[in-house]
Design a protein around this motif. Structure first.
Motif, PDB file in Angstrom:
ATOM      1  N   GLU A 162      -5.960 -18.714  -1.182  1.00  0.00           N
ATOM      2  CA  GLU A 162      -6.429 -20.030  -0.747  1.00  0.00           C
ATOM      3  C   GLU A 162      -5.889 -20.395   0.634  1.00  0.00           C
ATOM      4  OE1 GLU A 162      -6.120 -24.629  -2.150  1.00  0.00           O
ATOM      5  OE2 GLU A 162      -6.798 -23.147  -3.617  1.00  0.00           O
ATOM      6  N   LEU A 204      -2.670 -18.459  -4.659  1.00  0.00           N
ATOM      7  CA  LEU A 204      -2.215 -19.405  -3.633  1.00  0.00           C
ATOM      8  C   LEU A 204      -2.373 -18.773  -2.256  1.00  0.00           C
ATOM      9  CD1 LEU A 204      -0.874 -21.955  -2.540  1.00  0.00           C
ATOM     10  CD2 LEU A 204       1.338 -20.931  -3.152  1.00  0.00           C
ATOM     11  N   TYR A 253      -3.511 -23.004  -9.116  1.00  0.00           N
ATOM     12  CA  TYR A 253      -4.295 -22.192  -8.187  1.00  0.00           C
ATOM     13  C   TYR A 253      -5.034 -21.064  -8.895  1.00  0.00           C
ATOM     14  CZ  TYR A 253      -2.043 -24.853  -4.599  1.00  0.00           C
ATOM     15  OH  TYR A 253      -1.611 -25.899  -3.822  1.00  0.00           O
TER      16      TYR A 253
END
Length: 77
Positions: A74, A71, A41
């Motif tokens: 996202e 992460l 990520y």
């Protein structure tokens, strides 16, 4: 981790390639592409630094912090 976790969760995160290999073995593969490495990520995909071998807990902390921040970014998009 158990095999049933694969069906229970949408995302399973490992810290290094050894974790990923073991997770795939436990789950019988990864047909739904749910198993990911944390550092994937980030802008520098790699294993999280392992303080067991390096003794560098700061590097591990930086990797985990960066991976978790990215992460989370996202997941909240």
């Amino acid at each position: 981790m158990t095999r049933s976790d694969y069906n229970r969760f949408d995302l399973l995160i490992g810290m290094d390639s050894w974790n990923i290999r073991n997770m795939r073995n436990i789950c019988g593969g990864d047909p739904d592409d749910k198993i990911k490495m944390l550092m994937d990520y980030t802008h520098r995909p790699s294993d999280v630094a392992d303080p067991w071998y390096t003794g560098d807990f700061e590097a591990t902390w930086r990797d985990v912090l960066e991976g978790c921040q990215q992460l989370l970014a996202e997941l909240t998009v």
